[in-house]
Design a protein around this motif. Structure first.
Motif, PDB file in Angstrom:
ATOM      1  N   HIS A  53       0.791  -1.232   0.000  1.00 28.85           N
ATOM      2  CA  HIS A  53       0.000   0.000   0.000  1.00 28.85           C
ATOM      3  C   HIS A  53       0.823   1.283   0.000  1.00 28.85           C
ATOM      4  N   ASP A  74       6.123   4.420   7.156  1.00 26.85           N
ATOM      5  CA  ASP A  74       6.223   4.489   5.693  1.00 26.85           C
ATOM      6  C   ASP A  74       5.853   5.848   5.138  1.00 26.85           C
ATOM      7  N   SER A  91     -10.544  -3.946   2.511  1.00 27.01           N
ATOM      8  CA  SER A  91      -9.294  -3.905   1.763  1.00 27.01           C
ATOM      9  C   SER A  91      -9.424  -3.067   0.506  1.00 27.01           C
ATOM     10  N   THR A  92      -8.392  -2.292   0.225  1.00 22.56           N
ATOM     11  CA  THR A  92      -8.337  -1.565  -1.045  1.00 22.56           C
ATOM     12  C   THR A  92      -7.242  -2.161  -1.932  1.00 22.56           C
ATOM     13  N   GLY A 103      -4.648  -9.116   0.476  1.00 24.26           N
ATOM     14  CA  GLY A 103      -5.856  -8.399   0.140  1.00 24.26           C
ATOM     15  C   GLY A 103      -7.113  -8.995   0.748  1.00 24.26           C
ATOM     16  N   GLY A 105      -7.966  -8.271   3.693  1.00 23.88           N
ATOM     17  CA  GLY A 105      -8.451  -7.284   4.649  1.00 23.88           C
ATOM     18  C   GLY A 105      -8.329  -7.764   6.083  1.00 23.88           C
ATOM     19  N   MET A 106      -7.382  -8.649   6.316  1.00 25.75           N
ATOM     20  CA  MET A 106      -7.207  -9.227   7.643  1.00 25.75           C
ATOM     21  C   MET A 106      -5.935  -8.750   8.341  1.00 25.75           C
TER      22      MET A 106
HETATM   23  N1  LIG Z   1       0.804   1.230   5.385  1.00 26.79           N
HETATM   24  C1  LIG Z   1      -0.366   1.522   4.782  1.00 26.79           C
HETATM   25  N2  LIG Z   1      -0.467   2.607   3.953  1.00 26.79           N
HETATM   26  C2  LIG Z   1      -1.634   2.899   3.344  1.00 26.79           C
HETATM   27  N3  LIG Z   1      -2.762   2.202   3.512  1.00 26.79           N
HETATM   28  C3  LIG Z   1      -2.735   1.131   4.316  1.00 26.79           C
HETATM   29  C4  LIG Z   1      -1.549   0.729   4.992  1.00 26.79           C
HETATM   30  N4  LIG Z   1      -1.832  -0.351   5.753  1.00 26.79           N
HETATM   31  C5  LIG Z   1      -3.124  -0.628   5.543  1.00 26.79           C
HETATM   32  N5  LIG Z   1      -3.691   0.260   4.680  1.00 26.79           N
HETATM   33  C6  LIG Z   1      -5.108   0.312   4.254  1.00 26.79           C
HETATM   34  O1  LIG Z   1      -5.894  -0.444   5.160  1.00 26.79           O
HETATM   35  C7  LIG Z   1      -6.547  -1.512   4.453  1.00 26.79           C
HETATM   36  C8  LIG Z   1      -6.654  -2.716   5.370  1.00 26.79           C
HETATM   37  O2  LIG Z   1      -5.338  -3.227   5.664  1.00 26.79           O
HETATM   38  P1  LIG Z   1      -5.178  -4.745   6.056  1.00 26.79           P
HETATM   39  O3  LIG Z   1      -3.737  -5.034   6.239  1.00 26.79           O
HETATM   40  O4  LIG Z   1      -6.105  -5.063   7.181  1.00 26.79           O
HETATM   41  O5  LIG Z   1      -5.741  -5.521   4.772  1.00 26.79           O
HETATM   42  P2  LIG Z   1      -5.059  -5.683   3.338  1.00 26.79           P
HETATM   43  O6  LIG Z   1      -3.625  -5.305   3.409  1.00 26.79           O
HETATM   44  O7  LIG Z   1      -5.883  -4.972   2.346  1.00 26.79           O
HETATM   45  O8  LIG Z   1      -5.218  -7.242   3.102  1.00 26.79           O
HETATM   46  P3  LIG Z   1      -4.440  -8.397   3.934  1.00 26.79           P
HETATM   47  O9  LIG Z   1      -3.605  -7.735   4.962  1.00 26.79           O
HETATM   48  O10 LIG Z   1      -5.514  -9.242   4.524  1.00 26.79           O
HETATM   49  O11 LIG Z   1      -3.653  -9.126   2.937  1.00 26.79           O
HETATM   50  C9  LIG Z   1      -5.718  -1.708   3.210  1.00 26.79           C
HETATM   51  O12 LIG Z   1      -6.440  -2.339   2.167  1.00 26.79           O
HETATM   52  C10 LIG Z   1      -5.324  -0.292   2.872  1.00 26.79           C
HETATM   53  O13 LIG Z   1      -6.392   0.406   2.266  1.00 26.79           O
END
Ligand SMILES: Nc1ncnc2c1ncn2[C@@H]1O[C@H](COP(=O)(O)OP(=O)(O)OP(=O)(O)O)[C@@H](O)[C@H]1O
Ligand SMILES: [Mg+2]
Lengths: 137, 113
Positions: A53, A74, A91-92, A103, A105-106
């Motif tokens: 991300h 970061d 998740s985005t 992805g 969202g966990m």
């Molecule tokens: N370091 C970051 N910088 C920008 N956005 C972030 C960052 N960490 C998380 N996010 C945002 O928060 C959302 C949720 O994060 P999370 O780690 O829970 O899920 P994910 O990364 O999308 O999927 P997963 O971790 O399950 O593989 C992300 O999809 C993103 O939009």
């Protein structure tokens, strides 16, 4: 004891190297496997989030006799709504990230579950700072 | 169930750690690694179609010691090397996830949920 690592956004092949080093270090100082797993799962999720991300980041690890504190900082788009991002399933992640196996969202909720203490600060268009603390005994 | 028995059932090919003597009773199938990282069960088989460094890293962090790669996904040399370093066994199989899951289930490997 202090350790530092750099992470580059998008470079999935190297994601996990910091977590792996920390795992080796904690093993060396005889931390209980269950605690090691909690620390490295949380750190690995944070490392992957920077890859997935953000643009680039740094990891600062500090270990003393009683606890391990890790800051993952970061430069990136930041998170607009932290409460929403913390929700399981939110998740985005792009298709490219999904193809790398992420992805669901966990990640953030996994971090929260595995860290004894976790904090998340973020500024949109600047970046994100995650701090995780685990007690070693 | 041993890695040899698993491999025999799914017509697999064993690499990485080939000297693994663990007994496996439970399997979890997923292509999304954060789903896997939620799990806290010992001696779990990870069944996945994701064949890259992240599936091995995930196993490393989650203390998973047996990964089955479905659908004829081959483990790249650096994956095999990382797996061996961390005492992780890789079993490649040409069968689909569904097929492998069915065979393991029939042979009394249990689901997690
Ligand atoms: N370091 C970051 N910088 C920008 N956005 C972030 C960052 N960490 C998380 N996010 C945002 O928060 C959302 C949720 O994060 P999370 O780690 O829970 O899920 P994910 O990364 O999308 O999927 P997963 O971790 O399950 O593989 C992300 O999809 C993103 O939009
Ligand atoms: Mg994530």
């Amino acid at each position: 004891m202090k350790l530092e690592f750099a992470i580059s956004g998008g470079d999935f092949s190297r994601a996990g190297i910091a977590s792996s080093e920390v795992k080796k270090m904690l093993k060396k100082i005889n931390v209980e496997p269950k605690i090691i797993k909690r620390v490295v799962v949380a750190l690995y999720e944070a490392e992957v989030n920077v890859c997935a991300h953000a643009y680039k980041g740094n990891i600062f690890v500090e270990i003393d006799g009683t606890k391990i504190k890790i800051d993952i900082i970061d430069k990136g788009p930041g998170i607009e709504n932290i409460d929403e991002a913390m929700k399981e399933g939110y998740s985005t992640a792009s298709d490219a990230v999904r193809e790398m196996g992420f992805g669901a969202g966990m990640g953030l909720s996994n971090m929260k579950k595995n860290a004894d203490e976790m904090s998340l600060e973020s500024k949109v268009d600047e970046g994100t700072k995650v701090t995780i603390i685990n007690y070693l005994k | 169930m041993t890695i040899e028995k698993i491999s025999q059932l799914i017509n697999g090919n064993i690499s990485g750690c080939t000297t693994n003597r663990d007994e496996y009773k439970v399997c979890f199938a997923s292509d999304l690694m954060s789903d896997v990282l939620r799990i806290d069960t010992d001696n779990l088989i990870l069944l996945t179609g994701l064949s890259n460094m992240q599936s091995i890293r995930t196993a490393e962090m989650a203390d998973i010691t047996c990964i089955i790669l479905a659908r004829n996904k081959k483990a790249a040399p650096e994956m095999v090397e990382l797996a061996a370093e961390n005492n992780i066994t890789i079993i490649e199989s040409a069968y689909s996830m569904f097929h492998i899951a069915g065979i393991l289930f029939q042979n009394n490997i249990k689901p997690l949920f």
